[in-house]
Write a protein that holds these residues in place. Structure first.
Motif, PDB file in Angstrom:
ATOM      1  N   GLY A 293       0.816  -1.173   0.008  1.00  0.00           N
ATOM      2  CA  GLY A 293      -0.190   0.098   0.033  1.00  0.00           C
ATOM      3  C   GLY A 293       0.771   1.096   0.025  1.00  0.00           C
ATOM      4  O   GLY A 293       0.505   2.198  -0.715  1.00  0.00           O
ATOM      5  N   ILE A 294       2.003   1.156   0.646  1.00  0.00           N
ATOM      6  CA  ILE A 294       2.995   2.142   0.850  1.00  0.00           C
ATOM      7  C   ILE A 294       3.449   2.552  -0.520  1.00  0.00           C
ATOM      8  O   ILE A 294       3.584   3.761  -1.140  1.00  0.00           O
ATOM      9  CB  ILE A 294       3.977   2.227   1.885  1.00  0.00           C
ATOM     10  N   VAL A 295       4.113   1.563  -1.198  1.00  0.00           N
ATOM     11  CA  VAL A 295       4.381   1.723  -2.650  1.00  0.00           C
ATOM     12  C   VAL A 295       3.547   2.250  -3.428  1.00  0.00           C
ATOM     13  O   VAL A 295       3.801   3.186  -4.333  1.00  0.00           O
ATOM     14  CB  VAL A 295       4.946   0.292  -2.986  1.00  0.00           C
ATOM     15  N   GLN A 296       2.198   1.886  -3.374  1.00  0.00           N
ATOM     16  CA  GLN A 296       1.455   2.323  -4.238  1.00  0.00           C
ATOM     17  C   GLN A 296       0.972   3.618  -4.157  1.00  0.00           C
ATOM     18  O   GLN A 296       0.914   4.747  -5.061  1.00  0.00           O
ATOM     19  CB  GLN A 296       0.173   1.437  -4.391  1.00  0.00           C
ATOM     20  N   LEU A 297       0.582   4.052  -2.909  1.00  0.00           N
ATOM     21  CA  LEU A 297       0.053   5.408  -2.661  1.00  0.00           C
ATOM     22  C   LEU A 297       0.862   6.599  -2.292  1.00  0.00           C
ATOM     23  O   LEU A 297       0.654   7.574  -2.252  1.00  0.00           O
ATOM     24  CB  LEU A 297      -0.819   5.314  -1.238  1.00  0.00           C
ATOM     25  N   GLY A 298       2.338   5.842  -1.836  1.00  0.00           N
ATOM     26  CA  GLY A 298       3.240   6.880  -1.372  1.00  0.00           C
ATOM     27  C   GLY A 298       4.503   7.004  -2.394  1.00  0.00           C
ATOM     28  O   GLY A 298       4.872   8.238  -2.967  1.00  0.00           O
TER      29      GLY A 298
ATOM     30  N   PHE B 254       9.235  -9.152  -1.544  1.00  0.00           N
ATOM     31  CA  PHE B 254       8.799  -7.781  -1.527  1.00  0.00           C
ATOM     32  C   PHE B 254       9.015  -7.062  -2.713  1.00  0.00           C
ATOM     33  O   PHE B 254       8.206  -6.546  -3.254  1.00  0.00           O
ATOM     34  CB  PHE B 254       9.480  -7.000  -0.423  1.00  0.00           C
ATOM     35  N   PHE B 255      10.406  -7.318  -3.256  1.00  0.00           N
ATOM     36  CA  PHE B 255      10.695  -6.697  -4.473  1.00  0.00           C
ATOM     37  C   PHE B 255       9.961  -7.360  -5.609  1.00  0.00           C
ATOM     38  O   PHE B 255       9.645  -6.510  -6.424  1.00  0.00           O
ATOM     39  CB  PHE B 255      12.196  -6.450  -4.613  1.00  0.00           C
ATOM     40  N   GLY B 256       9.860  -8.367  -5.701  1.00  0.00           N
ATOM     41  CA  GLY B 256       9.225  -9.259  -6.650  1.00  0.00           C
ATOM     42  C   GLY B 256       7.594  -8.932  -6.846  1.00  0.00           C
ATOM     43  O   GLY B 256       6.923  -8.624  -7.930  1.00  0.00           O
ATOM     44  N   ARG B 257       6.948  -8.557  -5.625  1.00  0.00           N
ATOM     45  CA  ARG B 257       5.703  -8.168  -5.585  1.00  0.00           C
ATOM     46  C   ARG B 257       5.365  -6.945  -5.969  1.00  0.00           C
ATOM     47  O   ARG B 257       4.165  -6.704  -6.564  1.00  0.00           O
ATOM     48  CB  ARG B 257       5.214  -8.539  -3.990  1.00  0.00           C
ATOM     49  N   ASN B 258       6.370  -6.054  -6.000  1.00  0.00           N
ATOM     50  CA  ASN B 258       6.291  -4.682  -6.197  1.00  0.00           C
ATOM     51  C   ASN B 258       7.211  -4.234  -7.653  1.00  0.00           C
ATOM     52  O   ASN B 258       7.473  -3.095  -7.786  1.00  0.00           O
ATOM     53  CB  ASN B 258       6.426  -3.760  -5.034  1.00  0.00           C
ATOM     54  N   ARG B 259       7.433  -5.077  -8.315  1.00  0.00           N
ATOM     55  CA  ARG B 259       8.586  -4.767  -9.312  1.00  0.00           C
ATOM     56  C   ARG B 259       8.105  -3.861 -10.257  1.00  0.00           C
ATOM     57  O   ARG B 259       8.901  -3.182 -10.845  1.00  0.00           O
ATOM     58  CB  ARG B 259       9.187  -6.176  -9.767  1.00  0.00           C
ATOM     59  N   ILE B 260       6.939  -4.026 -10.796  1.00  0.00           N
ATOM     60  CA  ILE B 260       6.700  -3.018 -11.774  1.00  0.00           C
ATOM     61  C   ILE B 260       6.620  -1.764 -11.538  1.00  0.00           C
ATOM     62  O   ILE B 260       7.272  -0.866 -12.183  1.00  0.00           O
ATOM     63  CB  ILE B 260       5.097  -3.555 -12.306  1.00  0.00           C
ATOM     64  N   ILE B 261       5.985  -1.271 -10.214  1.00  0.00           N
ATOM     65  CA  ILE B 261       6.118   0.128  -9.953  1.00  0.00           C
ATOM     66  C   ILE B 261       7.445   0.401  -9.544  1.00  0.00           C
ATOM     67  O   ILE B 261       7.966   1.632  -9.691  1.00  0.00           O
ATOM     68  CB  ILE B 261       5.134   0.162  -8.604  1.00  0.00           C
ATOM     69  N   LEU B 262       8.357  -0.132  -8.970  1.00  0.00           N
ATOM     70  CA  LEU B 262       9.578   0.010  -8.243  1.00  0.00           C
ATOM     71  C   LEU B 262      10.470   0.194  -9.709  1.00  0.00           C
ATOM     72  O   LEU B 262      11.109   1.163  -9.664  1.00  0.00           O
ATOM     73  CB  LEU B 262      10.199  -0.894  -7.331  1.00  0.00           C
ATOM     74  N   LEU B 263      10.329  -0.523 -10.705  1.00  0.00           N
ATOM     75  CA  LEU B 263      11.207  -0.274 -11.816  1.00  0.00           C
ATOM     76  C   LEU B 263      10.520   0.815 -12.447  1.00  0.00           C
ATOM     77  O   LEU B 263      11.485   1.613 -13.156  1.00  0.00           O
ATOM     78  CB  LEU B 263      11.088  -1.425 -12.747  1.00  0.00           C
ATOM     79  N   SER B 264       9.366   1.119 -12.458  1.00  0.00           N
ATOM     80  CA  SER B 264       8.854   2.352 -13.359  1.00  0.00           C
ATOM     81  C   SER B 264       9.334   3.453 -12.688  1.00  0.00           C
ATOM     82  O   SER B 264       9.906   4.506 -13.224  1.00  0.00           O
ATOM     83  CB  SER B 264       7.252   2.443 -13.082  1.00  0.00           C
TER      84      SER B 264
END
Length: 448
Positions: A300-305, A420-430
């Motif tokens: 949620g923090i990755v997406q919203l913050g 953690f990084f795999g679950r959020n890889r698309i947003i983190l790479l973007s």
């Protein structure tokens, strides 16, 4: 956080974020006015004052506020609340005594001699900050997040009113300092009043003997968490104070404005999530659901913050001169360097409460000691070999510290970093691509 849709967790976070958002929006809207009423040098003086206030305030309660959510008995929690308030009063009195004896010498040593005229405000600010922090955790325990959200708005309104009025009629750093002090005061008084109205019976159970008993039961907080918090704030504030004294011109003023802008997401999302996370984490730990709970919180923090933070941050060099005035152009450049630091802080800080939930206070203290050595040491070395890049090096060490901190917190929470990084890889790479593109453009081409 979709797993918690419709749950108490998400409603509590939304309520706190809503109150904090209104407060942050008001302060952000006021900043373009304040930067025209006050000079970068006034903000530089404020940065030294805030550094001292932050360092003393965070240890004023001996961190007993963190223990308020833990006891099963509400009366025990009320006595822990009283411990935090008493410790704050004693700390404020000790600081007042030291300042009475050597305020001028201290101000000169800090490279801000004009600050000696304003030191009388510091003990008041320490007392109010300690009281607000203690009652904020008490309200979290009582699930009264609405009252906390309300005080966030009260703080912003009263602080902004004082700073605008003083800046319009007089000017000078005193207006900024008074506004920050009243900021804490308005929130503390609001929570005290609400607590007396709703929890008078519990508060009447406070007794010196029981406070002493709670001191012994939760002594690990003053033993470990106090030094941890002191190191955490020292690693942030001491370099700012050093930059104020060592850098040419009002560099600390530019840095302070950048930090106020960039810390807004941490206050808006991070603080709200942190307060609710620690109120729910003990239960999740007992139920064996802490890893999944932590994973969902971070997503949620990755997406919203993190995503909005990076997108907004890369635009700063193009906007700051227009919004805050031509004299603040340097702040936009500093923001770009700070983006990785603040993104990591936004991820690590809320879930770092797991270290307290799992009784890992010594580990938390060790991490913060690492932060002090890295961040203060890097700025000290840079002052000799790269004095023109103090701010940039300070920002880089912020990223390094919080990246290491996040990895440790994930391990304690039982979350594999790869998961953690795999679950959020698309947003983190973007966000990585967006940031690197802007960073390289800023280095090789002029901003127009």
């Amino acid at each position: 956080m979709s797993r918690y849709k419709g749950s108490d967790f998400l409603r509590s976070v939304t309520l706190l974020v809503g109150g904090t958002a209104v407060a942050q929006l008001l302060m952000v809207l006021l900043l373009p006015v304040l930067t025209r009423l006050y000079s970068p040098q006034d903000f530089s003086t404020l940065s030294v004052y805030l550094g001292l206030l932050s360092i003393f305030s965070v240890v004023a309660t001996l961190r007993f506020e963190l223990a308020i959510p833990l006891p099963a008995d509400n009366e025990d929690a009320a006595n822990i609340l009283a411990l935090g308030l008493v410790c704050s009063a004693v700390t404020a009195l000790l600081v007042a005594l030291v300042l009475y004896l050597c305020s001028a010498e201290l101000a000169n040593w800090l490279g801000a001699p004009e600050l000696s005229r304003y030191f009388w405000i510091l003990p008041i600010g320490i007392l109010l900050s300690g009281a607000y922090s203690s009652f904020q955790f008490w309200m979290g325990r009582r699930q009264n997040f609405r009252a906390v959200a309300k005080t966030k708005m009260q703080q912003a309104f009263f602080a902004g009113a004082v700073q605008l009025t003083y800046g319009w009629f007089s000017g000078g750093a005193l207006g900024l300092i008074l506004g920050q002090t009243i900021n804490n005061g308005a929130g503390a008084m609001g929570l005290v009043w609400q607590s007396l109205r709703s929890d008078a019976r519990l508060l009447s159970s406070i007794r010196p003997a029981r406070m002493k008993q709670m001191f012994g039961a939760y002594s690990r907080f003053p033993k470990y968490s106090t030094l941890e918090a002191l190191c955490n704030n020292a690693s942030i504030q001491i370099p700012v104070i050093m930059i104020a004294g060592l850098a040419i011109g009002p560099e600390a003023g530019f840095l302070l404005l950048a930090m106020q802008i960039m810390q807004a997401p941490v206050s808006l999302i991070g603080s709200a999530v942190s307060q609710v996370y620690i109120s729910k984490a003990p239960e999740k730990l007992r139920e064996g659901q802490l890893p999944g709970f932590t994973q969902d919180t971070l997503k949620g923090i990755v997406q919203l913050g993190v995503l909005p933070l990076v997108i907004g941050g890369v635009c700063s060099p193009y906007l700051f001169s227009f919004i805050f005035g031509e004299s603040w152009e340097r702040t936009g450049e500093i923001v770009v360097y700070m983006i990785p630091w603040i993104a990591m802080q936004l991820l690590a800080s809320p879930v770092s409460m797991v270290l307290h939930t799992t009784n890992n206070q010594p580990l938390a203290m060790g991490l913060q000691l690492f932060g002090v050595v890295v961040r203060v040491g890097a700025v000290a070395i840079a002052s000799v070999i790269a004095p023109l890049q103090l701010t940039e090096i300070y920002a880089a060490t912020g990223f390094l510290f919080y990246f290491v901190y996040l990895l440790v917190v994930l391990k304690v929470a039982g979350v594999a970093p790869s998961a953690f990084f795999g679950r959020n890889r698309i947003i983190l790479l973007s966000v990585l691509v967006i940031y690197l593109a802007q960073f390289m453009f800023m280095l090789i081409g002029p901003v127009v």
